[in-house]
Design an enzyme around this catalytic site. Structure first.
Site, PDB file in Angstrom:
ATOM      1  N   ASN A 178      44.672  41.636  21.200  1.00 27.42           N
ATOM      2  CA  ASN A 178      46.003  41.589  20.584  1.00 27.42           C
ATOM      3  C   ASN A 178      46.233  40.187  20.018  1.00 27.42           C
ATOM      4  O   ASN A 178      46.439  39.244  20.774  1.00 27.42           O
ATOM      5  CB  ASN A 178      47.059  41.923  21.661  1.00 27.42           C
ATOM      6  CG  ASN A 178      48.474  41.854  21.117  1.00 27.42           C
ATOM      7  OD1 ASN A 178      48.684  41.784  19.905  1.00 27.42           O
ATOM      8  ND2 ASN A 178      49.445  41.887  22.011  1.00 27.42           N
ATOM      9  N   GLU A 181      50.615  46.017  32.194  1.00 26.35           N
ATOM     10  CA  GLU A 181      50.695  44.581  31.942  1.00 26.35           C
ATOM     11  C   GLU A 181      51.891  43.980  32.673  1.00 26.35           C
ATOM     12  O   GLU A 181      53.025  44.058  32.168  1.00 26.35           O
ATOM     13  CB  GLU A 181      50.868  44.325  30.444  1.00 26.35           C
ATOM     14  CG  GLU A 181      49.723  44.810  29.602  1.00 26.35           C
ATOM     15  CD  GLU A 181      49.665  44.034  28.310  1.00 26.35           C
ATOM     16  OE1 GLU A 181      48.706  43.281  28.138  1.00 26.35           O
ATOM     17  OE2 GLU A 181      50.590  44.151  27.502  1.00 26.35           O
ATOM     18  N   HIS A 232      54.807  46.955  23.825  1.00 26.94           N
ATOM     19  CA  HIS A 232      54.347  45.684  24.404  1.00 26.94           C
ATOM     20  C   HIS A 232      55.548  44.960  25.023  1.00 26.94           C
ATOM     21  O   HIS A 232      56.662  45.040  24.499  1.00 26.94           O
ATOM     22  CB  HIS A 232      53.689  44.823  23.325  1.00 26.94           C
ATOM     23  CG  HIS A 232      52.993  43.639  23.898  1.00 26.94           C
ATOM     24  ND1 HIS A 232      53.661  42.481  24.239  1.00 26.94           N
ATOM     25  CD2 HIS A 232      51.698  43.437  24.234  1.00 26.94           C
ATOM     26  CE1 HIS A 232      52.792  41.617  24.745  1.00 26.94           C
ATOM     27  NE2 HIS A 232      51.599  42.176  24.763  1.00 26.94           N
ATOM     28  N   GLU A 252      56.516  42.041  24.932  1.00 24.18           N
ATOM     29  CA  GLU A 252      57.256  41.136  24.032  1.00 24.18           C
ATOM     30  C   GLU A 252      58.226  41.927  23.153  1.00 24.18           C
ATOM     31  O   GLU A 252      59.284  41.421  22.789  1.00 24.18           O
ATOM     32  CB  GLU A 252      56.262  40.312  23.202  1.00 24.18           C
ATOM     33  CG  GLU A 252      55.613  39.229  24.056  1.00 24.18           C
ATOM     34  CD  GLU A 252      54.179  38.890  23.693  1.00 24.18           C
ATOM     35  OE1 GLU A 252      53.742  39.205  22.572  1.00 24.18           O
ATOM     36  OE2 GLU A 252      53.488  38.307  24.553  1.00 24.18           O
ATOM     37  N   GLY A 307      50.158  35.768  29.018  1.00 25.78           N
ATOM     38  CA  GLY A 307      50.140  34.438  28.411  1.00 25.78           C
ATOM     39  C   GLY A 307      50.368  33.301  29.394  1.00 25.78           C
ATOM     40  O   GLY A 307      50.646  32.174  28.992  1.00 25.78           O
ATOM     41  N   SER A 358      46.491  37.726  30.849  1.00 24.95           N
ATOM     42  CA  SER A 358      45.623  36.564  31.104  1.00 24.95           C
ATOM     43  C   SER A 358      44.165  36.924  31.385  1.00 24.95           C
ATOM     44  O   SER A 358      43.495  36.256  32.183  1.00 24.95           O
ATOM     45  CB  SER A 358      46.209  35.703  32.232  1.00 24.95           C
ATOM     46  OG  SER A 358      47.468  35.200  31.840  1.00 24.95           O
ATOM     47  N   LYS A 401      48.751  39.262  18.336  1.00 20.47           N
ATOM     48  CA  LYS A 401      50.193  38.952  18.250  1.00 20.47           C
ATOM     49  C   LYS A 401      50.502  38.393  16.860  1.00 20.47           C
ATOM     50  O   LYS A 401      49.869  38.813  15.886  1.00 20.47           O
ATOM     51  CB  LYS A 401      50.607  38.004  19.380  1.00 20.47           C
ATOM     52  CG  LYS A 401      50.096  38.504  20.730  1.00 20.47           C
ATOM     53  CD  LYS A 401      50.684  37.810  21.901  1.00 20.47           C
ATOM     54  CE  LYS A 401      50.027  38.363  23.159  1.00 20.47           C
ATOM     55  NZ  LYS A 401      50.702  38.021  24.373  1.00 20.47           N
TER      56      LYS A 401
HETATM   57  P1  PGA Z   1      47.316  37.372  27.244  1.00 20.40           P
HETATM   58  O1  PGA Z   1      48.169  38.498  26.468  1.00 20.40           O
HETATM   59  O2  PGA Z   1      45.941  37.905  27.426  1.00 20.40           O
HETATM   60  O3  PGA Z   1      47.369  36.186  26.324  1.00 20.40           O
HETATM   61  O4  PGA Z   1      47.988  37.143  28.557  1.00 20.40           O
HETATM   62  C1  PGA Z   1      48.128  39.801  26.906  1.00 20.40           C
HETATM   63  C2  PGA Z   1      48.920  40.697  26.008  1.00 20.40           C
HETATM   64  O5  PGA Z   1      48.950  40.565  24.786  1.00 20.40           O
HETATM   65  O6  PGA Z   1      49.556  41.596  26.488  1.00 20.40           O
END
Ligand code: PGA
Length: 234
Positions: free
Chosen positions: A9, A156, A107, A109, A162, A193, A11
């Site tokens: 991803n 998640e 997601h 976010e 992150g 992560s 983002k």
């Molecule tokens: P990350 O992001 O691996 O940077 O923690 C995970 C995600 O996009 O859900």
């Protein structure tokens, strides 16, 4: 041997030149595993890799992936809960389907920064499904409602995204098992992560079918290494 599913991803990262560069470097990694893909320990036939990128990059990346014959698929990161029409700023599912096979819906976010509710996400799933998109649906726990017709569920935990802190493989395995039993889905993955250093410990769990790395998908070499390690953990 289980099938594994890896969804990178990006983002809201990268422009056109960076995306081209990423694909070139990733392709070099794919080509240079001696002596060829089939006999490297990256088992492409057991590994589905979907790279979820910004809408602005999908067209170019689709062409490049075909041209270079890179064995990955593309995904969008979101889509409109509506069809075509007067919805300024939205990309609808039919438009997305012209460029991609997969889409992430829900997601964390989107849920936290854009206030997307389970009801709204269910509409997005309906739109995606009727356009023929395959859906990676993200949930923060095993209690969250999962709409019907999703293809992959990504567990998640919000605090792990992150932050450099992962859930424990044991707990992630337990949550994925519960989700799997509740939904009857064969693909439940973990995100939060994930790196090439920790991917093995998650993939080797019986109820974790793959991973969703964000930060670790931005660098082509790190992402390739992550895929290789995941693939050799099965
Ligand atoms: P990350 O992001 O691996 O940077 O923690 C995970 C995600 O996009 O859900």
């Amino acid at each position: 041997m289980k099938q594994i599913f890896i969804a990178g991803n990006w983002k809201s990262n990268k422009g056109i030149a960076e995306a081209k560069e990423w694909l070139q470097q990733f392709n070099v990694k794919c080509q240079t595993r001696p002596p060829a893909r089939q006999v490297s320990n990256l088992k492409w036939d057991q590994t589905t890799v979907v790279l979820c990128v910004p809408f602005t990059l999908l067209y170019l990346m689709k062409q490049e992936i075909i041209r270079l014959q890179i064995p990955i698929k593309l995904g969008a990161q979101d889509l409109s809960p509506y069809g075509a029409g007067a919805f300024t700023g939205e990309v609808n599912a039919t438009q997305a389907k012209e460029l991609t096979e997969w889409v992430i819906v829900g997601h964390s976010e989107r849920r936290s920064l854009f206030g997307e509710s389970d009801e709204l996400l269910a509409k997005k799933v309906d739109q995606a499904k009727s356009a023929g998109l395959r859906i990676i649906y993200c949930v923060p726990d095993d209690k969250t409602i999962v709409p019907q017709h999703v293809d992959v569920i990504a567990y998640e935990p919000v605090w792990a995204i992150g932050t450099g802190k992962t859930d424990t493989p044991d707990n992630a395995n337990r949550v994925c098992e519960t989700i799997k039993r509740k939904t009857n889905l064969s693909a439940v993955i973990y995100g939060g992560s994930i790196t090439s250093d920790n991917v093995n410990s998650f993939i080797s769990m019986p109820f974790i079918d793959g991973v969703l790395p964000g930060g670790a998908s931005l660098d082509p070499e790190k992402f390739y290494t992550l895929i290789l390690k995941a693939s050799s953990a099965t």
